[in-house]
Design a protein around this motif. Sequence first.
Motif, PDB file in Angstrom:
ATOM      1  N   TRP A  74     -11.211 -25.727  23.763  1.00  0.00           N
ATOM      2  CA  TRP A  74     -12.151 -26.974  23.276  1.00  0.00           C
ATOM      3  C   TRP A  74     -11.496 -27.637  22.050  1.00  0.00           C
ATOM      4  N   PRO A  75     -11.736 -28.885  22.195  1.00  0.00           N
ATOM      5  CA  PRO A  75     -11.108 -29.708  20.989  1.00  0.00           C
ATOM      6  C   PRO A  75     -12.030 -29.332  19.809  1.00  0.00           C
ATOM      7  N   ASP A  76     -11.151 -29.571  18.739  1.00  0.00           N
ATOM      8  CA  ASP A  76     -11.716 -29.329  17.183  1.00  0.00           C
ATOM      9  C   ASP A  76     -12.236 -27.893  16.957  1.00  0.00           C
ATOM     10  N   GLU A  77     -11.647 -26.806  17.388  1.00  0.00           N
ATOM     11  CA  GLU A  77     -12.008 -25.582  17.053  1.00  0.00           C
ATOM     12  C   GLU A  77     -11.724 -25.327  15.948  1.00  0.00           C
ATOM     13  N   GLU A  78     -12.578 -24.210  15.323  1.00  0.00           N
ATOM     14  CA  GLU A  78     -12.312 -24.093  13.743  1.00  0.00           C
ATOM     15  C   GLU A  78     -11.834 -22.468  13.423  1.00  0.00           C
ATOM     16  N   LEU A  79     -11.623 -21.880  14.389  1.00  0.00           N
ATOM     17  CA  LEU A  79     -11.209 -20.368  14.166  1.00  0.00           C
ATOM     18  C   LEU A  79     -10.429 -20.075  15.571  1.00  0.00           C
ATOM     19  N   THR A  80      -9.495 -19.355  15.139  1.00  0.00           N
ATOM     20  CA  THR A  80      -8.462 -18.778  16.089  1.00  0.00           C
ATOM     21  C   THR A  80      -9.442 -17.505  16.649  1.00  0.00           C
ATOM     22  N   GLU A  81      -8.652 -17.113  17.900  1.00  0.00           N
ATOM     23  CA  GLU A  81      -9.407 -16.159  18.754  1.00  0.00           C
ATOM     24  C   GLU A  81      -9.964 -14.913  17.809  1.00  0.00           C
ATOM     25  N   GLY A  82      -8.719 -14.410  17.335  1.00  0.00           N
ATOM     26  CA  GLY A  82      -8.829 -13.406  16.646  1.00  0.00           C
ATOM     27  C   GLY A  82      -9.972 -13.272  15.350  1.00  0.00           C
ATOM     28  N   ARG A  83      -9.828 -14.389  14.710  1.00  0.00           N
ATOM     29  CA  ARG A  83     -10.805 -14.634  13.588  1.00  0.00           C
ATOM     30  C   ARG A  83     -12.260 -14.836  14.063  1.00  0.00           C
ATOM     31  N   PHE A  84     -12.291 -15.364  15.380  1.00  0.00           N
ATOM     32  CA  PHE A  84     -13.760 -15.621  16.010  1.00  0.00           C
ATOM     33  C   PHE A  84     -14.153 -14.156  16.345  1.00  0.00           C
ATOM     34  N   LEU A  85     -13.178 -13.289  17.034  1.00  0.00           N
ATOM     35  CA  LEU A  85     -13.683 -12.088  17.122  1.00  0.00           C
ATOM     36  C   LEU A  85     -14.062 -11.024  16.069  1.00  0.00           C
ATOM     37  N   ALA A  86     -13.259 -11.213  15.050  1.00  0.00           N
ATOM     38  CA  ALA A  86     -13.455 -10.495  13.711  1.00  0.00           C
ATOM     39  C   ALA A  86     -14.828 -10.793  13.049  1.00  0.00           C
ATOM     40  N   GLU A  87     -15.396 -12.045  13.158  1.00  0.00           N
ATOM     41  CA  GLU A  87     -16.278 -12.414  12.592  1.00  0.00           C
ATOM     42  C   GLU A  87     -17.509 -12.177  13.224  1.00  0.00           C
ATOM     43  N   LEU A  88     -17.377 -12.113  14.746  1.00  0.00           N
ATOM     44  CA  LEU A  88     -18.395 -11.637  15.646  1.00  0.00           C
ATOM     45  C   LEU A  88     -18.751 -10.286  15.461  1.00  0.00           C
TER      46      LEU A  88
END
Length: 469
Positions: free
Chosen positions: A150-164
């Motif tokens: 997706w364009p304009d993503e705000e988080l890396t995959e690792g950070r996205f999973l960590a916050e989840l």
Amino acid sequence: MELGIGIGWRPEIAHEVEALTGIDWVEAVAENLCGGHLPDSLVRLRERGVTVVPHGVALGLGGADRPDPDRLAALAARAELLGAPLVTEHIAFVRAGGPLTASPRLEAGHLLPVPRTRDALDVLCENVRIAQDSLPVPLALENIAALITWPDEELTEGRFLAELVERTGVRLLIDVANLHTNHVNLGQDPAKALDELPVEAIAYVHVAGGVERNGVWHDTHAHPVTAPVLEVLAELRSRVDPPGVLLERDDAFPPGEELAGELEAIRATLREAAPPTGPASPEGPRPAVRGRDRAPAVRVPEATVPEATASDTTVPDTTVPEVPVPGGPDVSATTRDRIAVAQTALLSALVAGTPAPEGFAPARLRVQSRALAAKRADVVAKVAPELPEILGDGYRAAFLAYAGSRPMSGGYRRDALDFAERVLITGGPADPLARRELTYWWQDRSGARPPGRATRLVRAARAVLAGKK
């Protein structure tokens, strides 16, 4: 919770899976199991003490809609039927449209990536909490393979999973083949993702094969596991001793000895990548998990459980605070509407040929679109094997032509019926015998319903054919 080494159970290799030695557990696709009745092979495996984990593919927790209660109830029923210690699903969306966008409901027929934005994370977290409250056992979520980003993503995959994990206490199912896929297709570094995600939240790990075509990695689950995927597994093992590792294979099934060889390669990778001082013990507390979300310990022979692992399998309720979830139950309708519009525009471009949304590469969308159509063709051929038998070599071309103009709006069995109906309406197949067989096949399965124009045309065609006998 220790699972050990496992393999994905599929009906096509049920005999081979039962014959494999050293298998501690298996995973079965939840939607392929009938409620209230297990295949004999799974019954025998359970009687041998083999754990069975249901793996869902249709919830679409990353979608804009709240999880469907019927799908959640079905997944919960599978978990209870199997006596499973946990259930798993994906961080993905699989459908879009409908009431939130006042547009027709569209089905992807496959897993699509969610945007790694704050809005999408808020929606995902609320959906995960709804699922957790509906399931009798803990939930673990899998990272998916992607052909697009997706364009304009705000988080890396690792950070996205960590916050989840931080916000919901959900477990993680880390697919190292998907990390490799995203490295090839999207330029994302697997090592960075592993550095950023909370490895102590891993429930288990998937390993699978794929193939590279024209610079694009396709996560096929129909090819042998490659060395680069095993290298990502080694990276993960250097950080943590995963509770379980499972080999996935969904098509082009090899003989049992080849499956055994791949399992041995996985075991060897885990042995060789283990830190010299023993299993990794990440510093810091485990992620907070609500009481009902903790997995019960899986009973395994004492000799196979290291002392440190055995003492960490449960955590007293008194030491686990409730997880605060920013944006959990308070996700606004406006946020869901924004996600719904964006996901519908993307899915429509992929399955209905509408223009590519701004920010997406049209060439890569075409690759994803072809992959979705091919996936539909393969699954329809499995749920309705008579269709490729009747149509012969022309099946695949006919189905891809149909899929290019007819988005899937129901399940695969409905898709098979719609495809057969479309072929008949457009005058095919050319061979009269094949056309007669296809007509009979469609009528036998279409069920009792008021005859529409298409049905009347098919019946008229059948009458003409009958008159020519």
